[in-house]
Scaffold this motif. Sequence first.
Motif, PDB file in Angstrom:
ATOM      1  N   ILE A 106       3.486  39.691  70.892  1.00  0.00           N
ATOM      2  CA  ILE A 106       4.292  40.179  72.818  1.00  0.00           C
ATOM      3  C   ILE A 106       5.474  39.449  72.119  1.00  0.00           C
ATOM      4  O   ILE A 106       6.089  38.593  72.290  1.00  0.00           O
ATOM      5  CB  ILE A 106       3.295  39.162  73.816  1.00  0.00           C
ATOM      6  CG1 ILE A 106       2.230  39.019  73.363  1.00  0.00           C
ATOM      7  CG2 ILE A 106       4.095  39.177  75.121  1.00  0.00           C
ATOM      8  CD1 ILE A 106       1.544  38.477  74.319  1.00  0.00           C
ATOM      9  N   VAL A 107       6.282  41.562  72.418  1.00  0.00           N
ATOM     10  CA  VAL A 107       8.160  40.728  72.761  1.00  0.00           C
ATOM     11  C   VAL A 107       8.896  41.263  74.235  1.00  0.00           C
ATOM     12  O   VAL A 107       8.813  42.393  74.718  1.00  0.00           O
ATOM     13  CB  VAL A 107       8.865  42.306  71.214  1.00  0.00           C
ATOM     14  CG1 VAL A 107       9.888  41.297  71.523  1.00  0.00           C
ATOM     15  CG2 VAL A 107       7.995  42.134  70.347  1.00  0.00           C
ATOM     16  N   SER A 108       9.370  40.408  74.582  1.00  0.00           N
ATOM     17  CA  SER A 108      10.054  39.692  75.857  1.00  0.00           C
ATOM     18  C   SER A 108       8.284  40.431  77.057  1.00  0.00           C
ATOM     19  O   SER A 108       9.002  41.394  78.028  1.00  0.00           O
ATOM     20  CB  SER A 108      11.234  41.485  75.839  1.00  0.00           C
ATOM     21  OG  SER A 108      12.305  40.594  75.258  1.00  0.00           O
ATOM     22  N   GLY A 109       7.458  40.672  76.702  1.00  0.00           N
ATOM     23  CA  GLY A 109       6.365  40.488  77.869  1.00  0.00           C
ATOM     24  C   GLY A 109       5.533  41.815  77.765  1.00  0.00           C
ATOM     25  O   GLY A 109       4.852  41.923  77.901  1.00  0.00           O
ATOM     26  N   PHE A 110       6.333  43.000  76.413  1.00  0.00           N
ATOM     27  CA  PHE A 110       5.595  43.552  75.823  1.00  0.00           C
ATOM     28  C   PHE A 110       4.388  43.814  74.586  1.00  0.00           C
ATOM     29  O   PHE A 110       4.486  42.624  74.051  1.00  0.00           O
ATOM     30  CB  PHE A 110       6.853  44.988  75.988  1.00  0.00           C
ATOM     31  CG  PHE A 110       7.617  45.222  76.806  1.00  0.00           C
ATOM     32  CD1 PHE A 110       7.337  46.351  77.420  1.00  0.00           C
ATOM     33  CD2 PHE A 110       9.011  44.752  77.213  1.00  0.00           C
ATOM     34  CE1 PHE A 110       7.718  46.839  79.149  1.00  0.00           C
ATOM     35  CE2 PHE A 110      10.008  45.458  77.773  1.00  0.00           C
ATOM     36  CZ  PHE A 110       9.466  46.314  78.876  1.00  0.00           C
ATOM     37  N   ASN A 111       3.366  44.485  74.758  1.00  0.00           N
ATOM     38  CA  ASN A 111       2.498  44.971  74.022  1.00  0.00           C
ATOM     39  C   ASN A 111       3.176  45.433  72.563  1.00  0.00           C
ATOM     40  O   ASN A 111       3.137  46.541  72.832  1.00  0.00           O
ATOM     41  CB  ASN A 111       1.300  44.579  74.228  1.00  0.00           C
ATOM     42  CG  ASN A 111      -0.052  44.117  74.947  1.00  0.00           C
ATOM     43  OD1 ASN A 111       1.020  42.721  75.578  1.00  0.00           O
ATOM     44  ND2 ASN A 111      -0.513  44.039  75.761  1.00  0.00           N
ATOM     45  N   THR A 140      12.944  36.598  72.126  1.00  0.00           N
ATOM     46  CA  THR A 140      12.431  37.477  73.390  1.00  0.00           C
ATOM     47  C   THR A 140      10.497  36.780  73.302  1.00  0.00           C
ATOM     48  O   THR A 140       9.711  37.424  73.467  1.00  0.00           O
ATOM     49  CB  THR A 140      12.375  38.878  72.155  1.00  0.00           C
ATOM     50  OG1 THR A 140      12.428  38.005  70.639  1.00  0.00           O
ATOM     51  CG2 THR A 140      13.416  39.010  72.496  1.00  0.00           C
ATOM     52  N   GLY A 141      10.865  35.388  72.749  1.00  0.00           N
ATOM     53  CA  GLY A 141       9.357  35.509  72.646  1.00  0.00           C
ATOM     54  C   GLY A 141       8.565  35.341  70.573  1.00  0.00           C
ATOM     55  O   GLY A 141       8.532  33.861  70.751  1.00  0.00           O
ATOM     56  N   GLU A 142       8.692  36.396  70.839  1.00  0.00           N
ATOM     57  CA  GLU A 142       8.177  36.647  69.311  1.00  0.00           C
ATOM     58  C   GLU A 142       9.311  38.247  69.028  1.00  0.00           C
ATOM     59  O   GLU A 142       9.489  39.117  69.769  1.00  0.00           O
ATOM     60  CB  GLU A 142       6.668  37.276  69.535  1.00  0.00           C
ATOM     61  CG  GLU A 142       5.600  36.375  69.148  1.00  0.00           C
ATOM     62  CD  GLU A 142       4.130  36.482  69.286  1.00  0.00           C
ATOM     63  OE1 GLU A 142       3.674  36.572  67.953  1.00  0.00           O
ATOM     64  OE2 GLU A 142       3.530  37.090  70.334  1.00  0.00           O
ATOM     65  N   ALA A 143       8.727  38.500  67.804  1.00  0.00           N
ATOM     66  CA  ALA A 143       9.952  39.584  67.199  1.00  0.00           C
ATOM     67  C   ALA A 143       8.970  39.794  66.319  1.00  0.00           C
ATOM     68  O   ALA A 143       8.199  39.501  65.592  1.00  0.00           O
ATOM     69  CB  ALA A 143      11.074  39.302  66.497  1.00  0.00           C
ATOM     70  N   CYS A 164      13.452  52.955  61.149  1.00  0.00           N
ATOM     71  CA  CYS A 164      12.611  52.250  62.134  1.00  0.00           C
ATOM     72  C   CYS A 164      12.976  52.429  63.772  1.00  0.00           C
ATOM     73  O   CYS A 164      12.582  52.549  64.993  1.00  0.00           O
ATOM     74  CB  CYS A 164      12.551  50.010  62.134  1.00  0.00           C
ATOM     75  SG  CYS A 164      11.104  50.496  60.774  1.00  0.00           S
ATOM     76  N   LYS A 165      14.761  51.975  63.851  1.00  0.00           N
ATOM     77  CA  LYS A 165      15.599  52.380  64.795  1.00  0.00           C
ATOM     78  C   LYS A 165      15.585  53.915  65.227  1.00  0.00           C
ATOM     79  O   LYS A 165      15.329  54.314  66.593  1.00  0.00           O
ATOM     80  CB  LYS A 165      17.112  52.063  64.562  1.00  0.00           C
ATOM     81  CG  LYS A 165      17.657  50.618  64.259  1.00  0.00           C
ATOM     82  CD  LYS A 165      18.948  50.352  64.593  1.00  0.00           C
ATOM     83  CE  LYS A 165      19.149  49.377  64.250  1.00  0.00           C
ATOM     84  NZ  LYS A 165      20.544  48.628  64.040  1.00  0.00           N
ATOM     85  N   ALA A 166      14.839  54.827  64.173  1.00  0.00           N
ATOM     86  CA  ALA A 166      15.150  56.145  64.086  1.00  0.00           C
ATOM     87  C   ALA A 166      12.909  56.721  65.754  1.00  0.00           C
ATOM     88  O   ALA A 166      13.359  57.212  66.174  1.00  0.00           O
ATOM     89  CB  ALA A 166      14.774  56.863  63.579  1.00  0.00           C
ATOM     90  N   ASN A 167      12.812  55.711  64.925  1.00  0.00           N
ATOM     91  CA  ASN A 167      11.577  56.161  65.301  1.00  0.00           C
ATOM     92  C   ASN A 167      10.553  54.673  65.940  1.00  0.00           C
ATOM     93  O   ASN A 167       9.445  55.212  66.518  1.00  0.00           O
ATOM     94  CB  ASN A 167      10.249  55.892  64.084  1.00  0.00           C
ATOM     95  CG  ASN A 167      10.433  56.953  63.026  1.00  0.00           C
ATOM     96  OD1 ASN A 167      10.148  58.358  63.678  1.00  0.00           O
ATOM     97  ND2 ASN A 167      11.759  56.919  62.172  1.00  0.00           N
ATOM     98  N   PHE A 168      11.183  53.960  66.816  1.00  0.00           N
ATOM     99  CA  PHE A 168      10.382  53.099  67.261  1.00  0.00           C
ATOM    100  C   PHE A 168      11.487  52.749  68.618  1.00  0.00           C
ATOM    101  O   PHE A 168      12.637  52.285  68.678  1.00  0.00           O
ATOM    102  CB  PHE A 168      10.282  51.803  66.817  1.00  0.00           C
ATOM    103  CG  PHE A 168       9.438  51.265  65.766  1.00  0.00           C
ATOM    104  CD1 PHE A 168       8.111  51.994  66.010  1.00  0.00           C
ATOM    105  CD2 PHE A 168       9.749  51.609  64.340  1.00  0.00           C
ATOM    106  CE1 PHE A 168       7.114  52.470  64.793  1.00  0.00           C
ATOM    107  CE2 PHE A 168       8.760  51.036  63.324  1.00  0.00           C
ATOM    108  CZ  PHE A 168       7.202  52.096  63.856  1.00  0.00           C
ATOM    109  N   THR A 169      10.784  52.129  69.548  1.00  0.00           N
ATOM    110  CA  THR A 169      11.304  51.607  70.893  1.00  0.00           C
ATOM    111  C   THR A 169      11.925  50.276  70.276  1.00  0.00           C
ATOM    112  O   THR A 169      11.343  50.075  69.977  1.00  0.00           O
ATOM    113  CB  THR A 169      10.444  51.831  72.310  1.00  0.00           C
ATOM    114  OG1 THR A 169       9.576  52.784  72.148  1.00  0.00           O
ATOM    115  CG2 THR A 169      10.854  51.272  73.685  1.00  0.00           C
ATOM    116  N   GLY A 170      13.312  50.626  71.607  1.00  0.00           N
ATOM    117  CA  GLY A 170      13.617  48.711  70.764  1.00  0.00           C
ATOM    118  C   GLY A 170      13.321  48.267  70.639  1.00  0.00           C
ATOM    119  O   GLY A 170      13.686  47.094  70.068  1.00  0.00           O
TER     120      GLY A 170
END
Length: 200
Positions: A106-111, A140-143, A164-170
């Motif tokens: 869980i990164v900043s509340g996102f799964n 962010t709680g977790e990374a 990774c930057k090109a293929n994933f949401t922040g």
Amino acid sequence: EGYGLTETSPVASTNPYGDKSRLGTVGIPVPATAMKVIDDQGVELPLGERGELCIKGPQVMKGYWQQPAATAEALDAEGWLKTGDIAVIDEDGFVRIVDRKKDLIIVSGFNVYPNEIEDVVMAHPAVANCAVIGVPDERTGEAVKLFVVARAEGVSLEELKSYCKANFTGYKVPKQIVLRDSLPMTPVGKILRRELRDMA
């Protein structure tokens, strides 16, 4: 392909025989068995959404021997068993297991589901194997932490970061990337994330 647990004695679903089977799924529930996915609050989710897989049927255990607390955690009052697996049930009732709940980051509340990150990183031509875990993060709680085993030609950390930057949401971009010669695995080839967490 099929699916089951010790708690489901052991079969819960199987792919139909022949041309009705669907590769990449664990099939459909066996007769007299129901499946659903729930969110963290225990609310049933619509078909096509990710959630914890729950199973109800005559093969589901009545409880853990002399462990009432563990039983209460795994079984609800209606007899639904919480499997700890994250799944998606499609419109036709076919079930895909996509991750383990305990591996969810869980990164900043996102799964963030480790398997989702791993599938994309494995598409990189220079990656032979990889694994993802969550690590504590003050902001962010977790990374996301990514472990990579490169193919013979090798791969640089910079190349992996750019990929990774090109293929994933922040929030899904790995904050840490570690190159390794190998990953800890079970005899059947499952990555031992617990050992990676212990190293982290």
